[in-house]
Each structure stands twice: as C-alpha cells, then as structure tokens.
Design an enzyme around this catalytic site. Sequence first.
Site, PDB file in Angstrom:
ATOM      1  N   HIS A  57       0.826  -1.211   0.000  1.00 44.88           N
ATOM      2  CA  HIS A  57       0.000   0.000   0.000  1.00 44.88           C
ATOM      3  C   HIS A  57       0.858   1.258   0.000  1.00 44.88           C
ATOM      4  O   HIS A  57       1.000   1.933   1.012  1.00 44.88           O
ATOM      5  CB  HIS A  57      -0.924  -0.023   1.223  1.00 44.88           C
ATOM      6  CG  HIS A  57      -2.185   0.768   1.004  1.00 44.88           C
ATOM      7  ND1 HIS A  57      -3.168   0.367   0.141  1.00 44.88           N
ATOM      8  CD2 HIS A  57      -2.609   1.939   1.516  1.00 44.88           C
ATOM      9  CE1 HIS A  57      -4.150   1.244   0.143  1.00 44.88           C
ATOM     10  NE2 HIS A  57      -3.839   2.216   0.965  1.00 44.88           N
ATOM     11  N   HIS A 166     -15.507  -1.159   2.963  1.00 45.04           N
ATOM     12  CA  HIS A 166     -15.665  -2.013   4.148  1.00 45.04           C
ATOM     13  C   HIS A 166     -17.085  -2.564   4.237  1.00 45.04           C
ATOM     14  O   HIS A 166     -17.646  -2.695   5.328  1.00 45.04           O
ATOM     15  CB  HIS A 166     -15.316  -1.259   5.435  1.00 45.04           C
ATOM     16  CG  HIS A 166     -13.884  -0.852   5.540  1.00 45.04           C
ATOM     17  ND1 HIS A 166     -13.378  -0.161   6.627  1.00 45.04           N
ATOM     18  CD2 HIS A 166     -12.827  -1.021   4.706  1.00 45.04           C
ATOM     19  CE1 HIS A 166     -12.080   0.082   6.443  1.00 45.04           C
ATOM     20  NE2 HIS A 166     -11.736  -0.441   5.278  1.00 45.04           N
ATOM     21  N   TYR A 173     -14.734   7.278   3.487  1.00 46.51           N
ATOM     22  CA  TYR A 173     -13.869   6.702   2.453  1.00 46.51           C
ATOM     23  C   TYR A 173     -14.306   7.161   1.065  1.00 46.51           C
ATOM     24  O   TYR A 173     -13.495   7.294   0.155  1.00 46.51           O
ATOM     25  CB  TYR A 173     -13.899   5.171   2.510  1.00 46.51           C
ATOM     26  CG  TYR A 173     -12.945   4.580   3.513  1.00 46.51           C
ATOM     27  CD1 TYR A 173     -11.605   4.355   3.192  1.00 46.51           C
ATOM     28  CD2 TYR A 173     -13.369   4.256   4.792  1.00 46.51           C
ATOM     29  CE1 TYR A 173     -10.726   3.812   4.119  1.00 46.51           C
ATOM     30  CE2 TYR A 173     -12.493   3.712   5.726  1.00 46.51           C
ATOM     31  CZ  TYR A 173     -11.175   3.496   5.385  1.00 46.51           C
ATOM     32  OH  TYR A 173     -10.300   2.970   6.294  1.00 46.51           O
TER      33      TYR A 173
END
Length: 395
Positions: A57, A166, A173
């Site tokens: 990431h 999620h 987000y």
Amino acid sequence: GNELKEYFDLMNRIAVGYHQTKNDAERRELAGMFLNMYAHAVDQGVAAGSCLGNFTHYGYSFRGFYTAYFLMKDVLRQAGKLADAEQAMLWYAITNEIYVKPTQNGIDMDSFNTQTTGRIASILMMEDTPEKMRYLRSFRRWIDWGCRPADGLRGSFKVDGAAFHHCNNYPAYAVGGLNGATHMIYLLSGTQFAVSPLAHRTVKDALLAMRFYCNTLYFPLAMSGRHPDGKGRLIPLHYAQMAFAGSPDGKQPIDAEMAGAFLRLMAASRGEAPEEYMPASAGSREKLMKKELEAAGFAPEPDPQGNLALGYGCVSVQRRDNWSAVVRGHSRYLWAAEHYLGCNLFGRYLAHGSLQVMTAPQGQPVTPLSSGWQEAGFDWGRVPGTTAVHLPVEQ
C-alpha cells in the site's frame, strides 16, 4: 512511509515551482534540485523492479512521486532519464493491472483514491506511441467498469447512490474515492476516452445522494464509520468537476444539476480549506470554477426536499426546508459499527435505530454544532432513538 511522503511532496513542490516561475536562472536551479533528488531516490531503490521491502500500500506516501515526475517530463527527457522514470512510475502504480479485462462492475474505493492519479500520470508520461494508445484505452475501460453500479457488498458505487467501502455506505472513504473517480471522469470528458453514460450517471447519483444525506456539508454521525466526531464532510470540488464533465449523455457541456449543487455547497463552505487528503490547490480550483459557473448564469440549487431511502445503507433521510432527520439501522448484511484499536470505542449503537436531526437558524449553514451536538459531554450510552444497553463510560 512518512519519510517517502515528505520526500516526494518536496519534489512535487519543486516541480510546481519550476512551472510557475518565468525566471530562467530559477528554472535551472529548480531543475538541478529536482534531478539531484531524482538521482538520490533511484540510488535508494525507487526504481522499476524494487519493492522497498513492502509492496502492498504505497498509495498515500507515493502521491507526490507521480505528479512530480510527470510535471518534470521535459527535464527528465533532457537529462536522458525519461525512460527509467516512466518504468518506475508504471511499476509502482501497478499500471499493467488495467490490461486485465474486468468481469464484474466496480472496483475497491481505495483503488479510486490511491491508484488513479499514479496510473494516468504513468501513461501520459510515455512518448506518443501505439502502446500509449493501448494503455489509454485500457485505462478508460478500467475506470468505466470501476464506476458502474457494483453488486452485493462490493465497492464502490451502488444503484441507490450509496458509496461502499468495508461492506457499507461509508462517506468518509467515499470522499477519497470520489476524488479519483470525479477527477478521471472530468479529465477524460469530451475525448474518445470518456466513460460510458452508465458509469458517469452512477457517480453523479452517488454525489447527489451524498449531498442529500449530508447537511449541509457534514456526514450524519451514524454514517461516520469509526470516526463519529462530527468533523466528516463532503468536498464541493467533486461536484464542480462533474459539472464541467458535462451531462452523462454527453449532450450538455456543463451539467446544470451538478453546477447547482456545487454552488449551494460552496456558499455553505465559505471558502474553508479543503480536507487533508485533497491537494493544496483544491480550494483555489473551487473558487475558479465557482466564478466560471456564476459567469455562465448558473445559480445555487435550493435545499434538497423529500425522502431518501438508502437500501444499501439501512438509512432513511427526511428533508424539509433546511433540516434533515436521519434514521439508521443495520442488518444481517450491513454492520452496525466499526471499531479499530482506539477508534470509535463508544459509538457501538449508532446503527440501532438512531435518529439525528440536523438544522440551523434560517440562512446559516447546518453543522453538527448548530444542530445541538458536540462530542464533549455527549452520553454515548443514550444515543437518541436507540434501544441499547446503557453502560457507564469506563465500561
């Protein structure tokens, strides 16, 4: 990660400075500084084929890397470094992933947030060749399928306007993901690489839903995921970019609906600085776009009215005048609360039928504070509207 971020952010500031100055001596000095930093980065392993010990990431720490290299394309070419720089960008952005033909709608919200800029910059960095055209066509397909309505619990955008991460509607987000999605739709609009009407419409609907459940700029507490702190906000720039990307069918050069939404949100934001994940230039771009839309005769929309039932969020939102009432539940599919170590230890009952009314005196922007909510002194065991276990805070 943080050391890399600071390093690349400095390279990016040097690259921006190089383009902003007209002074030849300053340009030579800035180009020299950039090439020295480039050489040091390569020496430390920032090159194609190197994973720097962890290759999962790099999205957040590498943002300045892609834009800095792209802005200095000519300087790198003159120094004979362009081919190596291009390969490093393609490598770290994992750009070749776009060659994999999508088989289902949607991509992860993090992909929109952290990979779009790196991938388009690494492609535009290339000299004009048939291979570059092949990359651009594949990139367009990747963005297009990513923006389409996703099934089940997959990210990112849903048929009802929910924005998923999620496995739930998650505006905190979504604003990062919409940063990438709206940016790319805007960038590709009016070209042969423009996304399909379905992809364009899906992102537009997600933004229209967001400005309905947010009042005026702020997310409801029950939709704030693991950060129910009353600070989460939508970003007006996303609406401006979609306005200038034109209507989803491509018939109107400016989308009037998005222009109206943007101008209403800008009036409420009062020119405050953008969120930390937005580029520093976002605030000035918002102001420029506002000026342009007003000059073209567009006006702010009225406050949204009516009811929004968000099936992919277990949410119902009722709006009249400038107030909103938000009710949130959960289901066997959609979780009630998200917790990390040290994050959201108290907000476990926010999806147990909680009710939040958001309002303000007429003519003032609606905020959590104007609606009578502040974190200090709030009893998390007695969330309005919920039937829940009441425990002392220390338990």
